[in-house]
Design an enzyme around this catalytic site. Structure first.
Site, PDB file in Angstrom:
ATOM      1  N   HIS A  97       0.858  -1.188   0.000  1.00  0.00           N
ATOM      2  CA  HIS A  97       0.000   0.000   0.000  1.00  0.00           C
ATOM      3  C   HIS A  97       0.896   1.241   0.000  1.00  0.00           C
ATOM      4  O   HIS A  97       1.433   1.629   1.048  1.00  0.00           O
ATOM      5  CB  HIS A  97      -0.884   0.036   1.248  1.00  0.00           C
ATOM      6  CG  HIS A  97      -1.903  -1.050   1.335  1.00  0.00           C
ATOM      7  ND1 HIS A  97      -3.026  -1.091   0.532  1.00  0.00           N
ATOM      8  CD2 HIS A  97      -1.973  -2.150   2.146  1.00  0.00           C
ATOM      9  CE1 HIS A  97      -3.745  -2.159   0.846  1.00  0.00           C
ATOM     10  NE2 HIS A  97      -3.126  -2.819   1.813  1.00  0.00           N
ATOM     11  N   HIS A 107      -0.963  -6.591  -5.051  1.00  0.00           N
ATOM     12  CA  HIS A 107      -1.019  -7.829  -4.274  1.00  0.00           C
ATOM     13  C   HIS A 107      -0.490  -8.957  -5.154  1.00  0.00           C
ATOM     14  O   HIS A 107      -0.712  -8.972  -6.363  1.00  0.00           O
ATOM     15  CB  HIS A 107      -2.472  -8.139  -3.874  1.00  0.00           C
ATOM     16  CG  HIS A 107      -2.719  -9.570  -3.529  1.00  0.00           C
ATOM     17  ND1 HIS A 107      -3.333 -10.449  -4.401  1.00  0.00           N
ATOM     18  CD2 HIS A 107      -2.412 -10.294  -2.423  1.00  0.00           C
ATOM     19  CE1 HIS A 107      -3.407 -11.644  -3.826  1.00  0.00           C
ATOM     20  NE2 HIS A 107      -2.852 -11.578  -2.641  1.00  0.00           N
ATOM     21  N   VAL A 110       2.232 -16.656  -4.573  1.00  0.00           N
ATOM     22  CA  VAL A 110       2.474 -17.927  -5.251  1.00  0.00           C
ATOM     23  C   VAL A 110       2.584 -18.987  -4.164  1.00  0.00           C
ATOM     24  O   VAL A 110       3.138 -18.733  -3.094  1.00  0.00           O
ATOM     25  CB  VAL A 110       3.749 -17.907  -6.133  1.00  0.00           C
ATOM     26  CG1 VAL A 110       3.507 -17.137  -7.422  1.00  0.00           C
ATOM     27  CG2 VAL A 110       4.941 -17.313  -5.393  1.00  0.00           C
ATOM     28  N   GLY A 259      -5.581 -22.115  11.831  1.00  0.00           N
ATOM     29  CA  GLY A 259      -4.857 -21.729  13.037  1.00  0.00           C
ATOM     30  C   GLY A 259      -3.572 -21.008  12.735  1.00  0.00           C
ATOM     31  O   GLY A 259      -2.604 -21.112  13.488  1.00  0.00           O
TER      32      GLY A 259
END
Length: 301
Positions: A97, A107, A110, A259
């Site tokens: 940004h 953005h 891979v 998680g």
């Protein structure tokens, strides 16, 4: 049985993270902060963040390599036959940004996924892509972005760029707004075409071309003069970025459901953002031009 060289993929990804961070740090004049972490359920990563730099207001370039006993729901939504398999996933994911409203957000990611089950051959695939989110559109920038993407795809077949360009247009779309997030690029997932070597080579071609696509645009726009009006519109449009990442993005959902490390998953969110009730740009303004000339899907090259 397909031989998957996981170590070779990991070495490539770590090197890609280094190269991207080095190039962006050179433009900014500020170094990325590194944060190594471990995941309780297995694996870990290397998060690099640059905040309040000279050019980049918030940038993150993450490497992660995680594994677990069971694929999370976001990973099996499109392939329910893989439910219950153990998994290994690794990738580089980044969001930049810039401060200047005339410099677009970018953005890229891979990644490699491997899903395993005792007595069965591993199922593997590559995914990734990159997309561009301008606040003030410049046709030459968008054409350069897409031409670079098309060139990266060219050695792998004439159909690759149009397929993955359309997939990107369809994926980075805010359904509740009936509006594209940006001007697109490439998006691919579940990619194993042509065998492991070909698929790995394609993933590398996409990863390697990101800097070629983004740096010329960033360098061209980073010093453009702007005022409060442009800054205000940039912060308003960043709200769309946040909405997409928290509502639709599969990578965000996978990270949270598996998680993953919350700080690394949410590093993609900008430092400052604004929302307004039912705001519309004045017709004929540069802000309106983003909606009329750039966000609608079109063939740029």
């Amino acid at each position: 049985m397909t031989e998957i060289n996981i170590q070779a993929v990991k070495e490539y990804l770590l090197n890609l993270q280094d190269r991207i961070c080095n190039e962006l740090a050179a433009v900014d004049g500020t170094e990325f902060m590194e944060d190594a972490w471990e995941r309780e359920g297995g694996g870990g990563g290397r998060t690099r963040v640059l905040e309040n730099g000279n050019v980049i207001e918030k940038g993150g370039v993450n490497f992660s390599h995680v594994h677990g006993d069971k694929l999370p729901p976001s990973a099996t939504a499109a392939r329910p036959e893989l439910a219950g398999r153990s998994f290994e996933a690794m990738g580089v994911s980044l969001v930049i940004h810039p401060k200047n409203p005339y410099a677009p957000t970018s953005h890229a990611n891979v990644r490699l996924f491997v899903a395993e089950k005792e007595g069965a051959e591993p199922v593997w695939w590559f995914g990734g892509g990159y997309d561009l989110t301008p606040y003030y559109g410049f046709e030459e920038d968008v054409v350069h972005w897409h031409q670079t993407a098309k060139n990266a795809c060219a050695p792998f077949g004439e159909d690759i760029y149009p397929r993955f360009k359309k997939w990107c247009d369809d994926y980075f779309y805010l359904k509740h707004r009936d509006e594209a997030r940006g001007v697109g690029g490439l998006f691919f997932d579940d990619f194993s075409e042509g065998g492991y070597e070909n698929a790995f080579a394609f993933m590398q071609a996409v990863g390697d071309s990101y800097l070629d696509a983004y740096l010329p645009i960033l360098n061209k726009r980073k010093d453009t003069g702007y005022g409060e009006r442009e800054r205000d519109f940039q912060l308003y449009r960043r709200g769309r970025y946040v909405e997409f990442n928290l509502v639709f993005d599969r990578g965000t959902l996978f990270g949270l459901q598996s998680g993953g490390r919350t700080e690394s998953i949410l590093m993609s969110l900008p430092s400052e953002v604004r929302w307004r009730y039912n705001w519309q740009p004045e017709p004929g303004t540069p802000e309106a031009k983003l909606y009329t000339d750039f966000l609608p899907h079109k063939e740029w090259v």
